[in-house]
Structure formats: structure tokens, C-alpha cells
Write a protein that holds these residues in place. Structure first.
Motif, PDB file in Angstrom:
ATOM      1  N   LEU A 158       0.514  -1.053  -0.029  1.00  0.00           N
ATOM      2  CA  LEU A 158       0.604   0.288  -0.343  1.00  0.00           C
ATOM      3  C   LEU A 158       0.670   1.720   0.089  1.00  0.00           C
ATOM      4  N   GLU A 159       0.635   1.900  -0.600  1.00  0.00           N
ATOM      5  CA  GLU A 159       1.303   3.765  -1.143  1.00  0.00           C
ATOM      6  C   GLU A 159       0.706   4.521  -0.652  1.00  0.00           C
ATOM      7  N   LYS A 160      -0.494   4.578  -0.645  1.00  0.00           N
ATOM      8  CA  LYS A 160      -1.263   6.083  -0.603  1.00  0.00           C
ATOM      9  C   LYS A 160      -3.123   5.154  -0.310  1.00  0.00           C
ATOM     10  N   MET A 161      -3.459   6.046   0.923  1.00  0.00           N
ATOM     11  CA  MET A 161      -4.512   6.077   1.781  1.00  0.00           C
ATOM     12  C   MET A 161      -5.439   7.454   2.098  1.00  0.00           C
ATOM     13  N   ASP A 162      -6.463   7.429   1.298  1.00  0.00           N
ATOM     14  CA  ASP A 162      -6.976   9.283   1.153  1.00  0.00           C
ATOM     15  C   ASP A 162      -8.504   8.852   1.560  1.00  0.00           C
ATOM     16  N   ILE A 163      -8.533   9.306   2.658  1.00  0.00           N
ATOM     17  CA  ILE A 163      -9.337   9.236   3.750  1.00  0.00           C
ATOM     18  C   ILE A 163     -10.573  10.651   3.208  1.00  0.00           C
ATOM     19  N   TRP A 164     -11.943  10.732   3.053  1.00  0.00           N
ATOM     20  CA  TRP A 164     -12.575  12.038   2.928  1.00  0.00           C
ATOM     21  C   TRP A 164     -13.645  12.300   3.924  1.00  0.00           C
ATOM     22  N   TRP A 165     -13.500  13.364   5.168  1.00  0.00           N
ATOM     23  CA  TRP A 165     -14.252  13.901   5.301  1.00  0.00           C
ATOM     24  C   TRP A 165     -15.493  13.372   4.558  1.00  0.00           C
ATOM     25  N   CYS A 166     -16.742  13.047   5.625  1.00  0.00           N
ATOM     26  CA  CYS A 166     -18.020  13.508   4.870  1.00  0.00           C
ATOM     27  C   CYS A 166     -18.833  14.972   5.678  1.00  0.00           C
ATOM     28  N   THR A 167     -18.770  15.449   4.129  1.00  0.00           N
ATOM     29  CA  THR A 167     -19.169  17.141   3.898  1.00  0.00           C
ATOM     30  C   THR A 167     -21.177  17.883   4.876  1.00  0.00           C
ATOM     31  N   ALA A 168     -21.442  16.845   5.229  1.00  0.00           N
ATOM     32  CA  ALA A 168     -23.146  16.665   5.672  1.00  0.00           C
ATOM     33  C   ALA A 168     -22.972  17.133   6.825  1.00  0.00           C
ATOM     34  N   ARG A 169     -21.785  16.469   7.316  1.00  0.00           N
ATOM     35  CA  ARG A 169     -21.979  16.845   9.260  1.00  0.00           C
ATOM     36  C   ARG A 169     -21.622  17.735   9.560  1.00  0.00           C
ATOM     37  N   SER A 170     -21.868  18.111  11.228  1.00  0.00           N
ATOM     38  CA  SER A 170     -21.558  19.519  11.400  1.00  0.00           C
ATOM     39  C   SER A 170     -19.707  18.642  12.043  1.00  0.00           C
ATOM     40  N   ARG A 171     -18.690  19.321  11.554  1.00  0.00           N
ATOM     41  CA  ARG A 171     -17.400  19.003  11.918  1.00  0.00           C
ATOM     42  C   ARG A 171     -17.452  19.523  13.482  1.00  0.00           C
ATOM     43  N   ASP A 172     -16.394  18.204  14.112  1.00  0.00           N
ATOM     44  CA  ASP A 172     -16.490  18.145  15.659  1.00  0.00           C
ATOM     45  C   ASP A 172     -14.235  17.998  14.926  1.00  0.00           C
ATOM     46  N   LEU A 173     -14.178  19.229  15.359  1.00  0.00           N
ATOM     47  CA  LEU A 173     -12.134  19.096  14.926  1.00  0.00           C
ATOM     48  C   LEU A 173     -11.678  18.408  16.640  1.00  0.00           C
ATOM     49  N   LYS A 174     -12.062  18.588  17.263  1.00  0.00           N
ATOM     50  CA  LYS A 174     -11.054  17.527  18.106  1.00  0.00           C
ATOM     51  C   LYS A 174     -11.183  16.049  17.427  1.00  0.00           C
ATOM     52  N   LYS A 175     -11.895  15.725  17.389  1.00  0.00           N
ATOM     53  CA  LYS A 175     -13.023  14.193  16.744  1.00  0.00           C
ATOM     54  C   LYS A 175     -11.897  13.423  15.700  1.00  0.00           C
ATOM     55  N   GLU A 176     -11.888  14.811  14.221  1.00  0.00           N
ATOM     56  CA  GLU A 176     -11.248  14.474  13.731  1.00  0.00           C
ATOM     57  C   GLU A 176      -9.759  14.924  13.810  1.00  0.00           C
ATOM     58  N   ARG A 177      -8.992  15.492  14.680  1.00  0.00           N
ATOM     59  CA  ARG A 177      -7.395  15.420  15.039  1.00  0.00           C
ATOM     60  C   ARG A 177      -7.362  14.391  15.904  1.00  0.00           C
ATOM     61  N   ASP A 178      -7.799  13.672  16.863  1.00  0.00           N
ATOM     62  CA  ASP A 178      -7.309  12.353  17.257  1.00  0.00           C
ATOM     63  C   ASP A 178      -7.685  11.243  16.426  1.00  0.00           C
ATOM     64  N   VAL A 179      -8.819  11.344  14.943  1.00  0.00           N
ATOM     65  CA  VAL A 179      -8.471   9.828  14.559  1.00  0.00           C
ATOM     66  C   VAL A 179      -7.468  10.031  13.471  1.00  0.00           C
ATOM     67  N   MET A 180      -7.380  11.095  12.985  1.00  0.00           N
ATOM     68  CA  MET A 180      -5.944  11.704  12.282  1.00  0.00           C
ATOM     69  C   MET A 180      -4.649  10.354  13.039  1.00  0.00           C
ATOM     70  N   LYS A 181      -4.489  11.041  14.342  1.00  0.00           N
ATOM     71  CA  LYS A 181      -3.855  10.898  14.968  1.00  0.00           C
ATOM     72  C   LYS A 181      -3.545   9.344  14.915  1.00  0.00           C
ATOM     73  N   GLU A 182      -5.002   9.202  15.409  1.00  0.00           N
ATOM     74  CA  GLU A 182      -4.735   7.315  15.514  1.00  0.00           C
ATOM     75  C   GLU A 182      -4.536   6.500  14.692  1.00  0.00           C
ATOM     76  N   LEU A 183      -4.994   6.775  13.528  1.00  0.00           N
ATOM     77  CA  LEU A 183      -4.810   6.333  12.137  1.00  0.00           C
ATOM     78  C   LEU A 183      -3.389   5.812  11.508  1.00  0.00           C
ATOM     79  N   LYS A 184      -2.456   7.192  11.533  1.00  0.00           N
ATOM     80  CA  LYS A 184      -1.344   7.549  11.653  1.00  0.00           C
ATOM     81  C   LYS A 184      -0.364   6.982  12.769  1.00  0.00           C
ATOM     82  N   MET A 185      -0.869   6.427  13.567  1.00  0.00           N
ATOM     83  CA  MET A 185       0.103   6.004  14.963  1.00  0.00           C
ATOM     84  C   MET A 185       0.014   4.242  14.272  1.00  0.00           C
ATOM     85  N   ILE A 186      -1.231   3.522  13.288  1.00  0.00           N
ATOM     86  CA  ILE A 186      -1.243   2.514  13.735  1.00  0.00           C
ATOM     87  C   ILE A 186      -0.050   2.086  13.290  1.00  0.00           C
TER      88      ILE A 186
END
Length: 469
Positions: free
Chosen positions: A429-457
Motif C-alpha cells: 500500500l502506497e497511499k490511503m486518501d480519507i475524505w471527511w463527510c461534508t454533510a455532518r457538523s465538524r468536530d475538529l477535536k475528534k478529527e485530530r484524534d482520529v487522524m492521529k490514531e490512524l497515523k500511529m497504527i
């Protein structure tokens, strides 16, 4: 009298300014008028025909220019929007007289494109004569949209037109073909809403398109046919859109096109469609909605259609098509392997019901390199990291998958679990592109936590780059 000198001065400046604008406009018109006829014709071809005729008032240079413009576009849509008695209204008569005047006063130059849309104004003999006129001017592109249930409005001369390169017909009628059909130059054919008359004349009609490259059939009815073979050595693109419901005794349609490169099918498969000879087919798009009560029959026809796509490199399928595979049952034993398929796009949300079929599909795509989940997962889907669908891991994921695009991402547990498994098993695997759902209200803290979690795997592929575009 002016109240003061200031007012008089302002008035004088306005007059001078307006005079300057008129002179400037005249200069522009003179500049345009000096252009060659070919350039002016191209400019006029971008305007509605009624506006083209109005340009005759611009200058002497333009007076007769409209009579040789290569594109003619007649559309009575504006009448359709009014609330008058369309058929006998003065507007309807005016439209028909306008069309005939333009054709009568035209010079001898060829017509490049002739578009006629008659949703209101309908006079069989007059419309037929307009089409005949276009044919006499050696028209290359003919686009007809006629609200009529009688195909006699189409003159017989159309089916022996040597100049036609593009033909588009939209008519809700039985399209009766004459004994002789000849289209030596026709490369593009679009048919919409027509009903084919019988096996023999319909087959001869398609056979007469000697150099056909692009065939589009939109909501065409094959109720009068038992079998139809579309055989062409030149056909490159085929689009079929069926909104008709499932027919137990539908027509058997066989596509024999060794140079076909692109296929798009949308519909309930009211007819049995098979590709008997399509070794060059590289790209396909298949959308088969589920028809309640007929799932098994539609699934069998879906498998037969997919069997002809064995050489595709790029495949776009809907979630509903995945559902068809669930009902295929024993037919899956005859399901085709796609040895050349490298790019797969799923165009609808994947849910609990179809996730298993989605994973099963990977077993038939051994060299798959790119997966695009354009609508992501249904939010109600429930997945676990040690789900049985990961045992064994499909070969394409473990050995060949290079790019995963996941759109409509909500960051729920099942989505994160799926992405973790991909990272865990995808060796190259060379690249994983993850696009946030644009219809939901954004939770910036949750987004940062998820991004950090996936990048630490811990990843099977150390070269994999995770992005959140």
C-alpha cells in the motif's frame, strides 16, 4: 434651462460618454465584420438560430451571412412553457413558419448540425419536410427530439443518408425501418425511447452502420424482439440505460464487438445481455438496482453480463450490483475472474447487507491495485477487526493493493476498523486518501484524534502515506 453650470457640464459629459460608447461598439462590429466567413460562421453557430437571423441587422456584411451558417437549432420549448392552446396557437404557427422560412432562404452550403426539438408544434408532413431539407443539404449531425408516436414523421431518405456522421433520435414510437438502410459514414448513434419493430429489420439496421463507434440506447423497448445480435468491428463505446422493469421473457441481446473499449449499463436487466466477443473492453460501469421479488432472476442475468467483462482494467459498480451477487447463490461458482482489473470504484454506500459480497468480489480480482469507495459505508454497518471476512485475506489486498480512497468518512468504529485492517494486511500500500463527510457538523477535536490514531497504527507497508484531503 440648466439650473447651474455644474448640471450642464454633467449632461455634456454623459452625452460625450454615450457617443464614445456607440463609436466604440461600431468599431467592434467593424472589427468583427472584417473576420473571414469561416470564423464568423463559427461564432454564429454558438447562438440560437433566431438570434443568428437577427444579426442580419448589424451591417451589410452580416445581411446574408446567416443564410450559410453551418448549425441550425430549432426548439419550441418556450411554447411548451406557456399556457396557450399550443397546437393551434399563433406562436405555434409562427414557429413552423420561421423554420420553413430559414430553410427556404438558405443558400446551397452544407449543414453541419441540424437540431430539431418539437414538443408542442406537431405537423407530420411539415416536420418530415424539414428533416428532408436537412438531408438534402448533406447534414453531418442530425439531432431529433419529437413528441410523436408515429415514426412516419421521419422521412425514408434519412435511412439512406450518405453524409450523416452523428444521428440522435428521441421519439416514443415504434421505429419502423425501411427495407434498405445504409449509413456508410455514421459513427455515433443515440436512440431514446424508441421501440424496435422486429428481430430481422432491427438486426439489419445495426448491421448497416458500417463504421459505428459510439452506440447509446436510452430506455429503448425490445418487447417486439426475441433475440438481437449487435455485431460490429468498429464499435468502441456502448451505453445502455434500461428503466423498464424486469421481463421474464425478455429479449436475448448478444454484443459481438471485438474492438469495444467502454461499456456502461444502468437498469433492471429486462433483457438478457451478454458479450460474446469483447477482448478489448478495458472500462465498464454497471449499475443494477435491486427489484424486489425478482432478485434471483436479475442476479442470474447480472452474472451473465459480468462474465463478458473479464478483460476490464477499470470497473465501476454500484452497491445494488453487489446485492445481486448475494442472490446469485450457486451462480457464483461460474462467476468470472477479472485477471486484468486494477481499478475498482464502488458508487454507493456499503452496508451490513452487502459488505460480505463486497469482500467476496476481491477474490475475483487477483491483481487489483486501486479501490475507491466513493460513498463510503452506511453509518449503521457493524464490523469487527477479527471478522471472518478477513480469513483468509484476499490476495489482491495483501499483495497488490497500492491505493485506497475512502470518501464520506464519519470516523465511526466500523470505518476505523476497516481502515486498520487494510493497513494491517496491505503489503505494498502506497497511499490511503480519507475524505471527511461534508454533510455532518465538524468536530475538529475528534478529527485530530482520529487522524492521529490512524497515523500511529503499525502498517504492513512502511511506505504508505495517509492523507486527509
Amino acid at each position: 434651462m440648466f439650473r447651474n453650470l455644474k448640471e450642464a457640464k454633467t449632461m455634456s459629459e454623459n452625452i460625450h460618454h454615450n457617443q464614445h460608447e456607440v463609436e466604440h461598439a461600431d468599431d467592434i462590429i467593424d472589427g468583427i465584420s472584417s473576420l473571414p466567413d469561416g470564423v464568423l460562421h463559427h461564432m454564429l453557430s454558438l447562438l440560437p438560430t433566431k438570434d443568428v437571423v437577427r444579426t442580419s441587422a448589424v451591417s451589410k456584411r452580416w445581411k446574408n451571412l446567416w443564410a450559410s451558417v453551418p448549425n441550425l437549432d430549432f426548439d419550441d420549448t418556450l411554447l411548451y412553457a406557456s399556457e396557450v392552446d399550443h397546437i393551434h396557437s399563433p406562436e405555434s404557427t409562427s414557429f413552423m413558419n420561421f423554420v420553413e422560412r430559414i430553410l427556404r432562404l438558405r443558400d446551397t452550403s452544407k449543414i453541419e448540425k441540424f437540431r430539431l426539438s418539437c414538443r408542442v408544434c406537431f405537423n407530420s408532413s411539415r416536420i418530415s419536410s424539414w428533416i428532408s431539407s436537412a438531408i438534402m443539404y448533406n447534414v453531418r449531425e442530425l439531432d431529433l427530439c419529437i413528441f410523436a408516436d408515429d415514426s412516419s414523421v421521419i422521412p425514408q431518405s434519412l435511412f439512406d443518408c450518405k453524409s450523416l456522421v452523428i444521428l440522435k433520435i428521441e421519439m416514443d414510437c415504434v421505429l419502423v425501418f425501411p427495407p434498405r438502410v445504409s449509413f456508410p459514414c455514421l459513427k455515433t448513434l443515440h436512440l431514446s425511447l424508441v421501440t424496435f419493430p422486429d428481430d430481422d429489420s432491427t438486426g439489419k439496421f445495426f448491421t448497416s452502420c458500417l463504421v459505428l463507434e459510439d452506440l447509446v440506447l436510452l430506455d429503448c423497448d425490445c418487447i417486439n424482439l426475441r433475440s438481437l445480435t449487435v455485431s460490429s468491428l468498429t464499435l468502441k463505446r456502448l451505453t445502455i440505460d434500461d428503466i423498464l422493469v424486469y421481463e421474464p421473457n425478455g429479449c436475448k441481446i448478444k454484443i459481438d464487438a471485438k474492438n469495444l473499449k467502454y461499456l456502461k449499463y444502468t437498469g433492471y436487466l429486462p433483457n438478457e445481455i451478454s458479450l460474446s466477443n469483447a477482448p478489448s473492453l478495458a472500462e465498464a460501469s454497471i449499475h443494477i438496482p435491486i427489484l424486489n421479488g425478482r432478485q434471483k432472476e436479475v442476479a442470474c442475468r447480472a452474472v451473465d453480463l459480468l462474465k463478458g467483462l473479464q478483460n476490464v482494467v477499470f470497473l465501476r459498480v454500484s452497491n445494488c450490483t453487489m446485492e445481486c451477487l448475494i442472490f446469485a447463490g450457486s451462480m457464483l461458482a461460474r462467476f468470472p475472474v477479472f485477471p486484468k482489473l486494477t481499478h475498482l470504484v464502488l458508487t454507493m454506500e456499503i452496508g451490513d447487507y452487502t459488505f460480505g459480497a463486497f469482500m467476496d468480489l476481491f477474490n475475483f480480482c487477483p491483481t487489483l491495485q486501486s479501490i475507491n469507495l466513493s460513498e463510503g459505508f452506511d453509518q449503521c454497518i457493524e464490523l469487527g477487526e477479527y471478522d471472518s471476512v478477513w480469513s483468509p485475506v484476499p490476495i489482491c489486498i495483501s499483495r497488490h493493493l497500492k491505493t485506497l480512497t475512502f470518501k464520506n468518512f464519519h470516523a465511526n468504529d466500523s470505518e476505523i476498523c476497516f481502515l486498520k485492517c487494510i493497513l494491517k494486511y496491505a503489503l505494498v500500500l502506497e497511499k490511503m486518501d480519507i475524505w471527511w463527510c461534508t454533510a455532518r457538523s465538524r468536530d475538529l477535536k475528534k478529527e485530530r484524534d482520529v487522524m492521529k490514531e490512524l497515523k500511529m497504527i503499525k502498517r504492513c507497508s512502511t511506505a504508505c502515506l495517509i492523507t486527509f484531503p
